[in-house]
Design a protein around this motif. Structure first.
Motif, mmCIF file in Angstrom:
data_model
loop_
_atom_site.group_PDB
_atom_site.id
_atom_site.type_symbol
_atom_site.label_atom_id
_atom_site.label_comp_id
_atom_site.label_asym_id
_atom_site.label_seq_id
_atom_site.Cartn_x
_atom_site.Cartn_y
_atom_site.Cartn_z
ATOM 1 N N ASP A 1 66.751 88.318 56.491
ATOM 2 C CA ASP A 1 68.110 88.162 55.960
ATOM 3 C C ASP A 1 68.078 87.754 54.486
ATOM 4 O OD1 ASP A 1 69.279 88.861 58.343
ATOM 5 O OD2 ASP A 1 69.513 86.807 59.044
ATOM 6 N N GLY A 2 67.157 86.868 54.149
ATOM 7 C CA GLY A 2 67.030 86.449 52.759
ATOM 8 C C GLY A 2 66.701 87.612 51.843
ATOM 9 N N TYR A 3 65.767 88.463 52.268
ATOM 10 C CA TYR A 3 65.388 89.619 51.460
ATOM 11 C C TYR A 3 66.527 90.640 51.406
ATOM 12 C CZ TYR A 3 60.547 88.322 50.663
ATOM 13 O OH TYR A 3 59.410 87.686 50.220
ATOM 14 N N PHE A 4 67.260 90.770 52.498
ATOM 15 C CA PHE A 4 68.401 91.693 52.526
ATOM 16 C C PHE A 4 69.422 91.317 51.454
ATOM 17 C CE2 PHE A 4 72.781 92.347 54.052
ATOM 18 C CZ PHE A 4 72.818 93.731 54.088
ATOM 19 N N TRP A 5 69.791 90.038 51.421
ATOM 20 C CA TRP A 5 70.770 89.587 50.431
ATOM 21 C C TRP A 5 70.196 89.619 49.020
ATOM 22 C CZ3 TRP A 5 75.620 89.731 51.402
ATOM 23 C CH2 TRP A 5 76.095 89.512 52.699
ATOM 24 N N ALA A 6 68.889 89.383 48.890
ATOM 25 C CA ALA A 6 68.255 89.445 47.567
ATOM 26 C C ALA A 6 68.290 90.868 47.018
ATOM 27 C CB ALA A 6 66.820 88.939 47.646
ATOM 28 N N VAL A 7 68.094 91.865 47.881
ATOM 29 C CA VAL A 7 68.152 93.264 47.444
ATOM 30 C C VAL A 7 69.566 93.616 46.988
ATOM 31 C CG1 VAL A 7 67.994 95.655 48.236
ATOM 32 C CG2 VAL A 7 66.182 94.033 48.812
ATOM 33 N N ILE A 8 70.574 93.177 47.753
ATOM 34 C CA ILE A 8 71.957 93.408 47.334
ATOM 35 C C ILE A 8 72.220 92.734 45.988
ATOM 36 C CG2 ILE A 8 74.379 92.913 47.898
ATOM 37 C CD1 ILE A 8 73.687 93.242 50.821
ATOM 38 N N HIS A 9 71.697 91.510 45.848
ATOM 39 C CA HIS A 9 71.861 90.764 44.597
ATOM 40 C C HIS A 9 71.267 91.519 43.409
ATOM 41 C CE1 HIS A 9 71.714 87.355 41.783
ATOM 42 N NE2 HIS A 9 70.444 87.658 41.590
ATOM 43 N N LEU A 10 70.053 92.034 43.563
ATOM 44 C CA LEU A 10 69.405 92.696 42.422
ATOM 45 C C LEU A 10 70.066 94.036 42.093
ATOM 46 C CD1 LEU A 10 67.124 95.221 42.915
ATOM 47 C CD2 LEU A 10 66.028 93.417 44.218
ATOM 48 N N PHE A 11 70.592 94.754 43.110
ATOM 49 C CA PHE A 11 71.297 96.002 42.830
ATOM 50 C C PHE A 11 72.624 95.729 42.115
ATOM 51 C CE2 PHE A 11 68.471 98.185 45.851
ATOM 52 C CZ PHE A 11 68.271 99.373 45.169
ATOM 53 N N CYS A 12 73.323 94.686 42.545
ATOM 54 C CA CYS A 12 74.560 94.301 41.847
ATOM 55 C C CYS A 12 74.259 93.860 40.423
ATOM 56 C CB CYS A 12 75.274 93.175 42.610
ATOM 57 S SG CYS A 12 76.064 93.669 44.148
ATOM 58 N N MET A 13 73.172 93.123 40.255
ATOM 59 C CA MET A 13 72.775 92.666 38.927
ATOM 60 C C MET A 13 72.434 93.848 38.022
ATOM 61 S SD MET A 13 72.152 90.256 36.742
ATOM 62 C CE MET A 13 72.043 88.721 37.681
ATOM 63 N N GLY A 14 71.671 94.796 38.544
ATOM 64 C CA GLY A 14 71.320 95.974 37.761
ATOM 65 C C GLY A 14 72.544 96.785 37.358
ATOM 66 N N ALA A 15 73.460 97.020 38.322
ATOM 67 C CA ALA A 15 74.679 97.774 38.029
ATOM 68 C C ALA A 15 75.555 97.032 37.025
ATOM 69 C CB ALA A 15 75.450 98.034 39.321
ATOM 70 N N TYR A 16 75.594 95.701 37.142
ATOM 71 C CA TYR A 16 76.389 94.883 36.216
ATOM 72 C C TYR A 16 75.858 95.014 34.787
ATOM 73 C CZ TYR A 16 78.447 90.664 34.122
ATOM 74 O OH TYR A 16 79.119 89.790 33.305
ATOM 75 N N LYS A 17 74.542 94.925 34.626
ATOM 76 C CA LYS A 17 73.943 95.028 33.297
ATOM 77 C C LYS A 17 74.171 96.419 32.695
ATOM 78 C CE LYS A 17 72.090 90.912 32.920
ATOM 79 N NZ LYS A 17 72.556 89.959 31.874
ATOM 80 N N ILE A 18 74.128 97.435 33.548
ATOM 81 C CA ILE A 18 74.372 98.797 33.065
ATOM 82 C C ILE A 18 75.806 98.934 32.557
ATOM 83 C CG2 ILE A 18 74.612 101.203 33.804
ATOM 84 C CD1 ILE A 18 72.231 100.662 35.713
ATOM 85 N N LEU A 19 76.767 98.417 33.326
ATOM 86 C CA LEU A 19 78.161 98.445 32.891
ATOM 87 C C LEU A 19 78.360 97.629 31.614
ATOM 88 C CD1 LEU A 19 80.327 98.142 36.141
ATOM 89 C CD2 LEU A 19 80.174 100.077 34.579
#
Length: 258
Positions: A149-167
């Motif tokens: 579960d921790g890794y699942f949420w961490a993956v969501i976190h890093l994808f949101c972070m990457g998309a945020y930086k791109i925007l």
């Protein structure tokens, strides 16, 4: 000027370290696993402090343009995903593990710039991204306290972070400053998380939290809110005073302290 840069850098490192240690204490030691409330509190405090700083003339906020605000709205949605998923992940993962996965967002940014924007990238940056990817990929196989579960949420976190930086990088240079963006993020997040606290069950479940009336919990939450604001403020100062390379060096140094 040189001494000022050093002081800002040291302040940033101190706030960075204290912020993550405090959050980890609240999430893992006290086990306050109600992210809509915890992150809602942090964004509320951050928004209030930033608003007061604006009224006192300490910072400039220019977010009156409706078109700029609406253009930034998708990034604010991603910001909510960053802090919500990050809170979930940090409550289950050790800080070094969480930060390693957090840093892997750079791979998404580099991939987007290379594949979609066709930008030229230095070999050093490509190698850095590949090392980050390798480190993140090896973690689940070498983590003695592996938590799916921790890794699942961490993956969501890093994808949101990457998309945020791109925007963020795609914004017009003079549209919104870093402070303007964070001010909008705070407002949007505090409102959205407040409304989400009831459907997620956090609003009622928190009544059973064993440390709800303990000073340790209250002081830690207050410290977390203030440290989050000072971290944001010191990050903005760091970016405004230093070249991108120097800023990246201070951020790397702060993460190495963990």
């Amino acid at each position: 000027m040189c001494m000022r840069k050093v002081l800002v850098g040291l302040t940033f490192c101190t706030c960075y370290l204290a912020f993550y240690l405090t959050n980890k204490y609240v999430l893992s030691i006290l086990k306050f696993t109600y992210p809509t409330l915890f992150q809602g509190w942090q964004t509320l405090i951050g928004g209030l402090l930033l608003h007061v700083s604006w009224k006192l003339g300490w910072v400039e906020i220019n977010s009156n343009s409706r078109s700029n605000v609406l253009t930034w709205l998708p990034a604010s949605v991603l910001f909510v995903g960053i802090i919500y998923a990050g809170s979930r992940a940090l409550s289950r993962l050790a800080i070094p593990v969480f930060l390693t996965l957090h840093n892997a967002a750079e791979v998404i940014i580099c991939g987007h710039q290379k594949c979609f924007r066709k930008e030229k990238m230095s070999p050093a940056r490509i190698c850095s991204a590949l090392f980050l990817l390798a480190a993140a990929g090896c973690l689940p196989f070498n983590d003695a306290q592996f938590d799916p579960d921790g890794y699942f949420w961490a993956v969501i976190h890093l994808f949101c972070m990457g998309a945020y930086k791109i925007l963020q990088k795609s914004q017009k240079p003079n549209a919104l400053s870093d402070i303007d963006q964070q001010y909008l993020n705070y407002i949007f997040s505090a409102v959205l998380l407040a409304f989400a606290s009831h459907p997620t069950g956090d609003l009622l479940s928190v009544l059973d939290f064993p440390f709800l009336y303990f000073y340790r919990f209250h002081s830690s939450c207050c410290a977390s809110g203030f440290l989050g604001f000072f971290l944001m403020f010191s990050t903005a100062k760091l970016k405004s005073l230093m070249a991108p390379g120097q800023c990246a060096a201070w951020i790397f140094f702060a993460k190495r302290e963990h």
